[in-house]
Design a protein around this motif. Structure first.
Motif, PDB file in Angstrom:
ATOM      1  N   ARG A  96       0.080 -67.557 -81.769  1.00 49.98           N
ATOM      2  CA  ARG A  96      -0.629 -66.256 -82.362  1.00 49.98           C
ATOM      3  C   ARG A  96       0.447 -65.312 -82.575  1.00 49.98           C
ATOM      4  NH1 ARG A  96      -3.308 -61.751 -79.850  1.00 49.98           N
ATOM      5  NH2 ARG A  96      -5.540 -61.373 -80.501  1.00 49.98           N
ATOM      6  N   PHE A  97       0.209 -64.495 -83.819  1.00 50.18           N
ATOM      7  CA  PHE A  97       0.789 -63.527 -83.946  1.00 50.18           C
ATOM      8  C   PHE A  97       0.002 -62.184 -84.498  1.00 50.18           C
ATOM      9  CE2 PHE A  97       3.486 -67.069 -84.638  1.00 50.18           C
ATOM     10  CZ  PHE A  97       4.908 -66.643 -84.586  1.00 50.18           C
ATOM     11  N   GLU A  98       0.336 -61.085 -84.343  1.00 47.29           N
ATOM     12  CA  GLU A  98      -0.509 -59.980 -84.742  1.00 47.29           C
ATOM     13  C   GLU A  98       0.498 -59.069 -85.537  1.00 47.29           C
ATOM     14  OE1 GLU A  98      -1.995 -57.713 -81.591  1.00 47.29           O
ATOM     15  OE2 GLU A  98      -3.076 -59.213 -80.509  1.00 47.29           O
ATOM     16  N   VAL A  99      -0.099 -58.578 -86.903  1.00 48.77           N
ATOM     17  CA  VAL A  99       0.747 -57.848 -87.616  1.00 48.77           C
ATOM     18  C   VAL A  99       0.557 -56.050 -87.295  1.00 48.77           C
ATOM     19  CG1 VAL A  99       1.014 -57.077 -90.212  1.00 48.77           C
ATOM     20  CG2 VAL A  99       0.086 -59.204 -89.541  1.00 48.77           C
ATOM     21  N   ASN A 150      -7.773 -63.541 -88.620  1.00 42.38           N
ATOM     22  CA  ASN A 150      -9.076 -63.065 -88.110  1.00 42.38           C
ATOM     23  C   ASN A 150     -10.056 -64.003 -88.046  1.00 42.38           C
ATOM     24  OD1 ASN A 150      -7.430 -60.619 -88.449  1.00 42.38           O
ATOM     25  ND2 ASN A 150      -8.092 -60.127 -90.649  1.00 42.38           N
ATOM     26  N   GLY A 151      -9.759 -65.044 -87.494  1.00 40.76           N
ATOM     27  CA  GLY A 151     -10.936 -66.208 -87.378  1.00 40.76           C
ATOM     28  C   GLY A 151     -11.334 -66.952 -88.325  1.00 40.76           C
ATOM     29  N   GLN A 152     -10.744 -66.714 -89.679  1.00 36.81           N
ATOM     30  CA  GLN A 152     -11.122 -67.361 -90.749  1.00 36.81           C
ATOM     31  C   GLN A 152     -10.003 -68.409 -91.118  1.00 36.81           C
ATOM     32  OE1 GLN A 152     -14.546 -67.201 -91.950  1.00 36.81           O
ATOM     33  NE2 GLN A 152     -14.828 -65.660 -90.402  1.00 36.81           N
ATOM     34  N   GLU A 173      -3.600 -67.049 -86.334  1.00 36.34           N
ATOM     35  CA  GLU A 173      -3.354 -68.253 -85.303  1.00 36.34           C
ATOM     36  C   GLU A 173      -3.062 -69.481 -85.845  1.00 36.34           C
ATOM     37  OE1 GLU A 173      -6.622 -66.949 -82.025  1.00 36.34           O
ATOM     38  OE2 GLU A 173      -7.469 -67.017 -83.810  1.00 36.34           O
ATOM     39  N   LEU A 174      -1.969 -69.914 -85.511  1.00 35.98           N
ATOM     40  CA  LEU A 174      -1.570 -71.369 -85.818  1.00 35.98           C
ATOM     41  C   LEU A 174      -1.730 -72.501 -84.929  1.00 35.98           C
ATOM     42  CD1 LEU A 174       1.881 -70.157 -86.928  1.00 35.98           C
ATOM     43  CD2 LEU A 174       0.420 -71.377 -88.648  1.00 35.98           C
ATOM     44  N   ALA A 175      -2.274 -73.810 -85.388  1.00 34.90           N
ATOM     45  CA  ALA A 175      -2.674 -74.862 -84.635  1.00 34.90           C
ATOM     46  C   ALA A 175      -1.901 -75.865 -85.333  1.00 34.90           C
ATOM     47  CB  ALA A 175      -4.069 -74.986 -84.449  1.00 34.90           C
ATOM     48  N   LEU A 176      -1.441 -76.865 -84.470  1.00 34.29           N
ATOM     49  CA  LEU A 176      -1.114 -77.995 -84.695  1.00 34.29           C
ATOM     50  C   LEU A 176      -1.644 -79.367 -83.881  1.00 34.29           C
ATOM     51  CD1 LEU A 176       1.298 -79.978 -86.245  1.00 34.29           C
ATOM     52  CD2 LEU A 176       2.780 -79.401 -84.208  1.00 34.29           C
ATOM     53  N   ASP A 177      -2.416 -80.105 -84.765  1.00 36.85           N
ATOM     54  CA  ASP A 177      -3.434 -81.006 -84.184  1.00 36.85           C
ATOM     55  C   ASP A 177      -4.168 -80.618 -82.856  1.00 36.85           C
ATOM     56  OD1 ASP A 177      -3.075 -82.988 -86.153  1.00 36.85           O
ATOM     57  OD2 ASP A 177      -1.323 -83.925 -85.257  1.00 36.85           O
ATOM     58  N   ASP A 178      -3.819 -81.175 -81.786  1.00 34.35           N
ATOM     59  CA  ASP A 178      -4.433 -80.590 -80.335  1.00 34.35           C
ATOM     60  C   ASP A 178      -3.157 -80.223 -79.637  1.00 34.35           C
ATOM     61  OD1 ASP A 178      -7.019 -80.741 -81.127  1.00 34.35           O
ATOM     62  OD2 ASP A 178      -7.109 -83.113 -80.743  1.00 34.35           O
TER      63      ASP A 178
END
Length: 217
Positions: free
Chosen positions: A213-216, A150-152, A203-208
Motif C-alpha cells: 500500500r502506498f499513499e500519495v 482509492n478502492g477502484q 494498493e497492489l496485490a499479487l495473487d494471494d
C-alpha cells in the motif's frame, strides 16, 4: 547502499534497476507505441527506490504523473549471456512495483527525440513492495497482479500476456549487460495507466501471496 527487504526478514543490497517498456500489447496500444522485436530497456537510479510504508511525493515539475504497476524480479545470481533455460535459477525473489512516470515530461522528450530519464528516474519513482522467495510463486509466468486506486481497480496484469516472458527478459538483459546480484528488473505494465493525485491511496496485490500500500502525499 539501498537494500530490498524480503517477507522472511532477509535483505539484499540493490545494484542496478532495469525496466522493460512496452511489454504488454494493450498498454503499448493505449499510449500509441509500436511494438519492438527486442525488449525496450531503460534504467532508473537507485535513488528512485521507495519502499512500501513511505509516502509518494509528486515532483513539482510535472503535472501528470502516472502509475504503472509491475511485477519486479530480484537477481540473486549474476551472470553474462545467461541461457533462457537457466534464467529463472538466477532469480532471488519477486515483488510488486510502481514505475511512476512524469508523462508530460516523457511526451515532451519523445517529441524532441531526447532521452526521458528525468521523466522516469525522479526520487520515489520506483515504488517497491517487500519481496517473496521463488518458492512462494512457483509459476511466476502465470501470476496475476492488480492495482487499486482509492478502492477502484485501475490495472490488472496477467504475466502470461507478456510479449517478452521472464526468461527472455533475463536472457536478453544478460546479453547486453553483466547482471549483478541485487539487480532489480521491472518487467512491464499492463493497460490502465492513469494520473495520480495528492491524497490517493494505491494498493497492489499479487495473487494471494503479496500486498502493498502506498499513499500519495
Amino acid at each position: 547502499m539501498p537494500t530490498i527487504h524480503f517477507t522472511d526478514g532477509s535483505q539484499l543490497a540493490v545494484a542496478n534497476i532495469y525496466c522493460i517498456g512496452r511489454n504488454y500489447a494493450a498498454h503499448a496500444a493505449e499510449l500509441g507505441n509500436t511494438l519492438e522485436p527486442e525488449p525496450v530497456v531503460f534504467l532508473k537510479p537507485t535513488s528512485a527506490l521507495l519502499h512500501e510504508g513511505s509516502a509518494i511525493t509528486l515532483p513539482d515539475y510535472s503535472n501528470d504523473v502516472h502509475h504503472e504497476a509491475e511485477l519486479v524480479l530480484a537477481i540473486g545470481l549474476g551472470g553474462k549471456h545467461i541461457a533462457r533455460d537457466a534464467a529463472m535459477s538466477h532469480v532471488a525473489g519477486y515483488a510488486l512495483g510502481l514505475d511512476l512516470t512524469a508523462r508530460d515530461l516523457q511526451t515532451q522528450a519523445k517529441n524532441k527525440g531526447l532521452p526521458w530519464a528525468v521523466a522516469k528516474g525522479f526520487d520515489g519513482s520506483a515504488c517497491l513492495s517487500r519481496f517473496i522467495v521463488p518458492a512462494q510463486l512457483p509459476e511466476p509466468q502465470a501470476a496475476r497482479f492488480s492495482l487499486q486506486v482509492n478502492g477502484q481497480i485501475r490495472q490488472v496484469g496477467d504475466c502470461s500476456l507478456m510479449i517478452h516472458d521472464l526468461p527472455a527478459i533475463i536472457a536478453y538483459l544478460s546479453s547486453r549487460f553483466t547482471l549483478q546480484p541485487g539487480d532489480l528488473i521491472y518487467t512491464g505494465t499492463p493497460a490502465g495507466v492513469a494520473a495520480i493525485q495528492a491524497g490517493d491511496v494505491l494498493e497492489l496485490a499479487l495473487d494471494d501471496v503479496l500486498k502493498a500500500r502506498f499513499e500519495v502525499a
